[in-house]
Motif scaffolding. Structure first.
Motif, PDB file in Angstrom:
ATOM      1  N   GLY A  13      -3.581 -32.254 -50.438  1.00 58.37           N
ATOM      2  CA  GLY A  13      -2.742 -32.861 -49.414  1.00 58.37           C
ATOM      3  C   GLY A  13      -3.558 -33.163 -48.165  1.00 58.37           C
ATOM      4  N   GLY A  15      -2.779 -34.476 -45.283  1.00 55.29           N
ATOM      5  CA  GLY A  15      -2.018 -34.712 -44.062  1.00 55.29           C
ATOM      6  C   GLY A  15      -2.731 -33.968 -42.943  1.00 55.29           C
ATOM      7  N   VAL A  16      -2.044 -33.789 -41.819  1.00 57.45           N
ATOM      8  CA  VAL A  16      -2.704 -33.122 -40.692  1.00 57.45           C
ATOM      9  C   VAL A  16      -3.115 -31.690 -41.040  1.00 57.45           C
ATOM     10  CG1 VAL A  16      -0.535 -32.410 -39.597  1.00 57.45           C
ATOM     11  CG2 VAL A  16      -2.576 -32.707 -38.214  1.00 57.45           C
ATOM     12  N   ALA A  17      -2.262 -30.974 -41.773  1.00 52.61           N
ATOM     13  CA  ALA A  17      -2.588 -29.585 -42.113  1.00 52.61           C
ATOM     14  C   ALA A  17      -3.794 -29.518 -43.037  1.00 52.61           C
ATOM     15  CB  ALA A  17      -1.375 -28.908 -42.753  1.00 52.61           C
ATOM     16  N   ASP A  36      -5.683 -36.025 -52.411  1.00 50.67           N
ATOM     17  CA  ASP A  36      -4.352 -36.543 -52.089  1.00 50.67           C
ATOM     18  C   ASP A  36      -3.966 -37.583 -53.127  1.00 50.67           C
ATOM     19  OD1 ASP A  36      -2.673 -36.517 -49.139  1.00 50.67           O
ATOM     20  OD2 ASP A  36      -2.096 -37.993 -50.647  1.00 50.67           O
ATOM     21  N   HIS A  37      -2.674 -37.656 -53.424  1.00 46.82           N
ATOM     22  CA  HIS A  37      -2.234 -38.623 -54.431  1.00 46.82           C
ATOM     23  C   HIS A  37      -1.830 -39.964 -53.815  1.00 46.82           C
ATOM     24  CE1 HIS A  37       2.216 -36.992 -54.266  1.00 46.82           C
ATOM     25  NE2 HIS A  37       1.757 -37.333 -53.083  1.00 46.82           N
ATOM     26  N   LYS A  44       1.598 -39.803 -42.121  1.00 50.48           N
ATOM     27  CA  LYS A  44       2.528 -39.250 -41.115  1.00 50.48           C
ATOM     28  C   LYS A  44       1.863 -39.141 -39.753  1.00 50.48           C
ATOM     29  CE  LYS A  44       5.742 -36.538 -43.863  1.00 50.48           C
ATOM     30  NZ  LYS A  44       6.186 -35.153 -44.102  1.00 50.48           N
ATOM     31  N   SER A  48       3.520 -40.601 -36.325  1.00 47.58           N
ATOM     32  CA  SER A  48       3.996 -39.618 -35.345  1.00 47.58           C
ATOM     33  C   SER A  48       3.917 -40.168 -33.929  1.00 47.58           C
ATOM     34  CB  SER A  48       3.149 -38.341 -35.402  1.00 47.58           C
ATOM     35  OG  SER A  48       3.419 -37.660 -36.589  1.00 47.58           O
ATOM     36  N   GLY A  49       4.893 -39.789 -33.130  1.00 47.62           N
ATOM     37  CA  GLY A  49       4.882 -40.199 -31.728  1.00 47.62           C
ATOM     38  C   GLY A  49       4.908 -41.709 -31.577  1.00 47.62           C
ATOM     39  N   ASN A  54       1.281 -37.193 -30.442  1.00 52.10           N
ATOM     40  CA  ASN A  54       1.799 -36.796 -29.134  1.00 52.10           C
ATOM     41  C   ASN A  54       1.693 -35.325 -28.802  1.00 52.10           C
ATOM     42  OD1 ASN A  54       3.707 -35.690 -30.706  1.00 52.10           O
ATOM     43  ND2 ASN A  54       5.464 -36.509 -29.643  1.00 52.10           N
TER      44      ASN A  54
HETATM   45  C1  LIG Z   1       8.771 -40.743 -38.614  1.00 53.46           C
HETATM   46  C2  LIG Z   1       8.098 -39.478 -38.214  1.00 53.46           C
HETATM   47  C3  LIG Z   1       7.776 -39.283 -36.880  1.00 53.46           C
HETATM   48  C4  LIG Z   1       7.170 -38.097 -36.478  1.00 53.46           C
HETATM   49  N1  LIG Z   1       6.875 -37.948 -35.162  1.00 53.46           N
HETATM   50  C5  LIG Z   1       6.301 -36.801 -34.737  1.00 53.46           C
HETATM   51  C6  LIG Z   1       5.959 -36.611 -33.369  1.00 53.46           C
HETATM   52  O1  LIG Z   1       6.194 -37.476 -32.537  1.00 53.46           O
HETATM   53  N2  LIG Z   1       5.371 -35.445 -33.010  1.00 53.46           N
HETATM   54  C7  LIG Z   1       5.092 -34.469 -33.916  1.00 53.46           C
HETATM   55  O2  LIG Z   1       4.535 -33.430 -33.515  1.00 53.46           O
HETATM   56  N3  LIG Z   1       5.397 -34.622 -35.205  1.00 53.46           N
HETATM   57  C8  LIG Z   1       5.994 -35.738 -35.636  1.00 53.46           C
HETATM   58  N4  LIG Z   1       6.332 -35.889 -36.952  1.00 53.46           N
HETATM   59  C9  LIG Z   1       6.073 -34.759 -37.831  1.00 53.46           C
HETATM   60  C10 LIG Z   1       4.605 -34.710 -38.257  1.00 53.46           C
HETATM   61  O3  LIG Z   1       4.155 -36.001 -38.588  1.00 53.46           O
HETATM   62  C11 LIG Z   1       4.539 -33.775 -39.449  1.00 53.46           C
HETATM   63  O4  LIG Z   1       5.064 -32.511 -39.101  1.00 53.46           O
HETATM   64  C12 LIG Z   1       3.103 -33.571 -39.938  1.00 53.46           C
HETATM   65  O5  LIG Z   1       2.458 -34.802 -40.169  1.00 53.46           O
HETATM   66  C13 LIG Z   1       3.136 -32.733 -41.201  1.00 53.46           C
HETATM   67  O6  LIG Z   1       1.807 -32.574 -41.619  1.00 53.46           O
HETATM   68  P1  LIG Z   1       1.481 -31.870 -42.988  1.00 53.46           P
HETATM   69  O7  LIG Z   1      -0.015 -31.938 -43.154  1.00 53.46           O
HETATM   70  O8  LIG Z   1       2.134 -30.541 -43.043  1.00 53.46           O
HETATM   71  O9  LIG Z   1       2.224 -32.722 -44.102  1.00 53.46           O
HETATM   72  P2  LIG Z   1       2.074 -34.263 -44.491  1.00 53.46           P
HETATM   73  O10 LIG Z   1       1.615 -35.114 -43.356  1.00 53.46           O
HETATM   74  O11 LIG Z   1       3.355 -34.590 -45.173  1.00 53.46           O
HETATM   75  O12 LIG Z   1       0.876 -34.271 -45.549  1.00 53.46           O
HETATM   76  C14 LIG Z   1       1.029 -33.864 -46.869  1.00 53.46           C
HETATM   77  C15 LIG Z   1       0.031 -34.656 -47.719  1.00 53.46           C
HETATM   78  O13 LIG Z   1       0.055 -34.114 -49.028  1.00 53.46           O
HETATM   79  C16 LIG Z   1       0.042 -35.162 -49.963  1.00 53.46           C
HETATM   80  N5  LIG Z   1       0.647 -34.640 -51.187  1.00 53.46           N
HETATM   81  C17 LIG Z   1       1.903 -34.180 -51.357  1.00 53.46           C
HETATM   82  N6  LIG Z   1       2.079 -33.763 -52.596  1.00 53.46           N
HETATM   83  C18 LIG Z   1       0.887 -33.940 -53.247  1.00 53.46           C
HETATM   84  C19 LIG Z   1       0.444 -33.693 -54.565  1.00 53.46           C
HETATM   85  N7  LIG Z   1       1.265 -33.158 -55.509  1.00 53.46           N
HETATM   86  N8  LIG Z   1      -0.821 -34.007 -54.896  1.00 53.46           N
HETATM   87  C20 LIG Z   1      -1.647 -34.546 -53.966  1.00 53.46           C
HETATM   88  N9  LIG Z   1      -1.285 -34.800 -52.689  1.00 53.46           N
HETATM   89  C21 LIG Z   1      -0.026 -34.505 -52.336  1.00 53.46           C
HETATM   90  C22 LIG Z   1       0.829 -36.282 -49.304  1.00 53.46           C
HETATM   91  O14 LIG Z   1       0.477 -37.552 -49.825  1.00 53.46           O
HETATM   92  C23 LIG Z   1       0.386 -36.127 -47.839  1.00 53.46           C
HETATM   93  O15 LIG Z   1      -0.758 -36.924 -47.534  1.00 53.46           O
HETATM   94  C24 LIG Z   1       6.908 -37.075 -37.409  1.00 53.46           C
HETATM   95  C25 LIG Z   1       7.230 -37.273 -38.752  1.00 53.46           C
HETATM   96  C26 LIG Z   1       7.810 -38.445 -39.168  1.00 53.46           C
HETATM   97  C27 LIG Z   1       8.142 -38.632 -40.636  1.00 53.46           C
END
Ligand SMILES: Cc1cc2nc3c(=O)[nH]c(=O)nc-3n(C[C@H](O)[C@H](O)[C@H](O)COP(=O)(O)OP(=O)(O)OC[C@H]3O[C@@H](n4cnc5c(N)ncnc54)[C@H](O)[C@@H]3O)c2cc1C
Length: 82
Positions: A13, A15-17, A36-37, A44, A48-49, A54
């Motif tokens: 994954g 994403g940011v984490a 990542d798939h 995301k 965001s923001g 943000n």
């Molecule tokens: C419209 C919108 C606006 C937002 N605005 C804000 C904001 O203004 N401020 C703020 O702080 N937060 C905001 N957020 C929230 C923030 O974007 C998320 O909390 C943050 O991006 C989550 O990060 P993450 O790494 O946990 O998950 P994600 O960003 O969801 O990353 C998960 C990754 O894992 C990958 N993945 C999932 N399953 C699999 C798999 N089986 N195999 C391989 N890869 C996989 C996905 O493709 C993805 O790239 C917003 C969210 C949205 C949807």
């Protein structure tokens, strides 16, 4: 891509984490693979923001964050600049 046995850590994954986890592990000398798939990574973060992210900006400090633990944001703001 190398065989999975060549890596110390696989993060699933990008994403940011996952990106943060992979970056910190790589900074600590670990051999990383980030999987990542999705076709586009960090989608995301991009939305965001309203497309600007943000957590902070050049004029924000710890006093601008509301939290049950007012010290929560201090180390993050100190370590990761705008
Ligand atoms: C419209 C919108 C606006 C937002 N605005 C804000 C904001 O203004 N401020 C703020 O702080 N937060 C905001 N957020 C929230 C923030 O974007 C998320 O909390 C943050 O991006 C989550 O990060 P993450 O790494 O946990 O998950 P994600 O960003 O969801 O990353 C998960 C990754 O894992 C990958 N993945 C999932 N399953 C699999 C798999 N089986 N195999 C391989 N890869 C996989 C996905 O493709 C993805 O790239 C917003 C969210 C949205 C949807």
């Amino acid at each position: 891509m190398r065989a999975m046995e060549a890596y110390d850590i696989a993060v699933i994954g990008a994403g940011v984490a996952g990106m943060m986890c992979a970056a910190v592990a790589a900074q600590n000398g670990r051999c990383m693979v980030l999987i990542d798939h999705a076709e586009r990574l960090a989608e995301k973060i991009r939305i965001s923001g309203g497309g600007r992210c943000n957590f902070t900006n050049i004029n924000a400090g710890p006093a601008n964050f509301i939290s049950a633990n007012p010290h929560f944001c201090r180390s993050a703001l100190a370590r990761y600049t705008p």
